[in-house]
Design a protein around this motif. Structure first.
Motif, PDB file in Angstrom:
ATOM      1  N   LEU A 128     -41.022  19.757 -18.861  1.00 29.29           N
ATOM      2  CA  LEU A 128     -41.798  18.570 -19.201  1.00 29.29           C
ATOM      3  C   LEU A 128     -41.395  17.969 -20.543  1.00 29.29           C
ATOM      4  N   GLU A 129     -41.305  18.790 -21.570  1.00 25.63           N
ATOM      5  CA  GLU A 129     -41.010  18.284 -22.910  1.00 25.63           C
ATOM      6  C   GLU A 129     -39.630  17.630 -22.966  1.00 25.63           C
ATOM      7  N   SER A 130     -38.665  18.193 -22.268  1.00 26.24           N
ATOM      8  CA  SER A 130     -37.312  17.646 -22.282  1.00 26.24           C
ATOM      9  C   SER A 130     -37.227  16.337 -21.503  1.00 26.24           C
ATOM     10  N   VAL A 131     -37.982  16.237 -20.420  1.00 23.98           N
ATOM     11  CA  VAL A 131     -38.003  14.993 -19.647  1.00 23.98           C
ATOM     12  C   VAL A 131     -38.609  13.877 -20.491  1.00 23.98           C
ATOM     13  N   ALA A 132     -39.692  14.189 -21.196  1.00 18.70           N
ATOM     14  CA  ALA A 132     -40.318  13.193 -22.074  1.00 18.70           C
ATOM     15  C   ALA A 132     -39.379  12.790 -23.202  1.00 18.70           C
ATOM     16  N   GLU A 133     -38.673  13.751 -23.762  1.00 20.72           N
ATOM     17  CA  GLU A 133     -37.762  13.444 -24.859  1.00 20.72           C
ATOM     18  C   GLU A 133     -36.588  12.594 -24.388  1.00 20.72           C
ATOM     19  N   ALA A 134     -36.130  12.800 -23.160  1.00 18.64           N
ATOM     20  CA  ALA A 134     -35.057  11.964 -22.610  1.00 18.64           C
ATOM     21  C   ALA A 134     -35.499  10.508 -22.560  1.00 18.64           C
ATOM     22  N   ALA A 139     -35.329   5.025 -25.008  1.00 17.26           N
ATOM     23  CA  ALA A 139     -36.057   3.862 -25.531  1.00 17.26           C
ATOM     24  C   ALA A 139     -35.555   3.481 -26.916  1.00 17.26           C
ATOM     25  N   GLU A 140     -35.228   4.473 -27.732  1.00 16.91           N
ATOM     26  CA  GLU A 140     -34.763   4.208 -29.098  1.00 16.91           C
ATOM     27  C   GLU A 140     -33.397   3.534 -29.126  1.00 16.91           C
ATOM     28  N   ARG A 141     -32.587   3.750 -28.118  1.00 16.64           N
ATOM     29  CA  ARG A 141     -31.238   3.175 -28.122  1.00 16.64           C
ATOM     30  C   ARG A 141     -31.116   1.983 -27.172  1.00 16.64           C
ATOM     31  N   THR A 142     -32.245   1.389 -26.820  1.00 14.27           N
ATOM     32  CA  THR A 142     -32.277   0.259 -25.893  1.00 14.27           C
ATOM     33  C   THR A 142     -32.811  -0.974 -26.599  1.00 14.27           C
ATOM     34  N   ARG A 143     -32.138  -2.117 -26.403  1.00 12.01           N
ATOM     35  CA  ARG A 143     -32.578  -3.377 -27.019  1.00 12.01           C
ATOM     36  C   ARG A 143     -32.669  -4.469 -25.964  1.00 12.01           C
ATOM     37  N   SER A 144     -33.649  -5.357 -26.140  1.00 15.67           N
ATOM     38  CA  SER A 144     -33.851  -6.446 -25.195  1.00 15.67           C
ATOM     39  C   SER A 144     -33.953  -7.776 -25.918  1.00 15.67           C
ATOM     40  N   PHE A 145     -33.354  -8.804 -25.288  1.00 18.58           N
ATOM     41  CA  PHE A 145     -33.399 -10.179 -25.795  1.00 18.58           C
ATOM     42  C   PHE A 145     -33.801 -11.087 -24.639  1.00 18.58           C
ATOM     43  N   PHE A 146     -34.517 -12.175 -24.963  1.00 23.52           N
ATOM     44  CA  PHE A 146     -35.007 -13.065 -23.917  1.00 23.52           C
ATOM     45  C   PHE A 146     -34.784 -14.523 -24.298  1.00 23.52           C
ATOM     46  N   TYR A 147     -34.453 -15.304 -23.288  1.00 30.74           N
ATOM     47  CA  TYR A 147     -34.413 -16.758 -23.420  1.00 30.74           C
ATOM     48  C   TYR A 147     -35.529 -17.329 -22.556  1.00 30.74           C
ATOM     49  N   VAL A 148     -36.306 -18.244 -23.122  1.00 31.05           N
ATOM     50  CA  VAL A 148     -37.427 -18.843 -22.405  1.00 31.05           C
ATOM     51  C   VAL A 148     -37.142 -20.314 -22.182  1.00 31.05           C
ATOM     52  N   ASP A 149     -37.300 -20.754 -20.937  1.00 27.97           N
ATOM     53  CA  ASP A 149     -36.933 -22.115 -20.563  1.00 27.97           C
ATOM     54  C   ASP A 149     -37.971 -23.147 -20.983  1.00 27.97           C
ATOM     55  N   THR A 150     -39.212 -22.726 -21.112  1.00 29.32           N
ATOM     56  CA  THR A 150     -40.281 -23.641 -21.491  1.00 29.32           C
ATOM     57  C   THR A 150     -41.245 -22.949 -22.455  1.00 29.32           C
ATOM     58  N   LEU A 151     -41.814 -23.732 -23.372  1.00 29.93           N
ATOM     59  CA  LEU A 151     -42.780 -23.185 -24.313  1.00 29.93           C
ATOM     60  C   LEU A 151     -44.197 -23.145 -23.755  1.00 29.93           C
ATOM     61  N   GLU A 152     -44.430 -23.805 -22.651  1.00 27.20           N
ATOM     62  CA  GLU A 152     -45.803 -23.996 -22.182  1.00 27.20           C
ATOM     63  C   GLU A 152     -46.518 -22.684 -21.904  1.00 27.20           C
TER      64      GLU A 152
END
Length: 268
Positions: A128-134, A139-152
């Motif tokens: 369990l502990e190792s699965v959670a740590e994976a 998550a720590e080495r993952t980055r996300s960026f987003f483009y939004v087509d409308t502000l509404e």
């Protein structure tokens, strides 16, 4: 034989049905009717979202325990964007087996990649502990960026931190967003959609560097744009191991609207 450690997430990971992963649906509410995210087919402009009730998680954990799981790792979208992870914590307290609840501090494939990392560790027989740590390491080495087509949609939604920064901006502004401490925040403002998408591509290339990476191009009702972006990135990332195009669902759509493009980069 199923792994001893089960992996649970929610519908905002937008993962296809995969062995060893259970998803609890976030709720979408429209015209006073609530439904599971994957069943929603109404107008995003009229909808709101709600976290799953703790009872949905409790039922999931009980079913997994009855099927032989000796522990559960439950990984969810950012607690800054939804109360989903808090419902998971509430259910975990009375679960029949130990449940490790993790706030991914992200959404979509920013959540999906940690879930997949946990599932691989569970399938390998890790405790369990190792699965959670994976999941946490991914998550720590993952980055996300987003483009939004409308502000509404952003203006209407109160859960995205960029909203206050964008109020009063010209309607033609195309914001680029990213996740900071679990919140979606303004990164840059660009004048045209073509420039915004080009800049999104550059941000992903910079985040990827020269190392081995996986990328996910995510979209809302913009499959052609997403496929073109994925193709261009495949030519610019020397360490690309795998890329995929993922369509997001109603929970993201309610808050950012159709036409959105997202890029998630994770190092392998």
């Amino acid at each position: 034989m199923s792994p001893a450690v089960a992996v649970v997430t929610d519908s905002t990971a937008y993962l296809a049905d995969l062995p060893g992963i259970r998803a609890v649906p976030v709720q979408v509410i429209c015209e006073d009717k609530s439904c599971d995210e994957w069943d929603f087919s109404g107008d995003l402009a009229l909808a709101t979202t709600s976290r799953p009730a703790p009872a949905r998680f409790a039922q999931c954990y009980e079913e997994l325990a009855a099927a032989g799981a000796t522990g559960v790792v439950s990984i969810h979208l950012s607690g800054e964007l939804s109360g989903t992870v808090h419902s998971a914590f509430a259910a975990a307290a009375d679960a029949p087996v130990p449940v490790e609840v993790i706030d991914s501090r992200s959404i979509a494939m920013g959540l999906g990649y940690p879930v997949l990392a946990a599932a691989r560790a569970a399938a390998a027989g890790d405790p369990l502990e190792s699965v959670a740590e994976a999941a946490r390491r991914c998550a720590e080495r993952t980055r996300s960026f987003f483009y939004v087509d409308t502000l509404e949609y952003i203006r209407r939604g109160g859960r995205i931190g960029a909203a206050a920064s964008l109020v009063g901006s010209a309607l033609m502004i195309k914001p680029l967003l990213h996740l900071v401490d679990g919140r979606i925040s303004l990164l840059e403002k660009v004048r045209t959609s073509s420039r915004a998408i080009s800049r999104l591509e550059d941000l992903a290339v910079r985040a990827a560097g020269e190392g081995a990476v996986e990328i996910a191009v995510q979209h809302l009702a913009a499959p052609d744009r997403a496929a073109s972006l994925a193709e261009r990135l495949s030519k610019r990332l020397p360490g690309l191991v795998r890329s995929q195009v993922v369509e997001m669902g109603a929970v993201v759509g309610v808050h950012v609207g159709p036409g959105m493009l997202g890029l998630t980069v994770t190092s392998t």
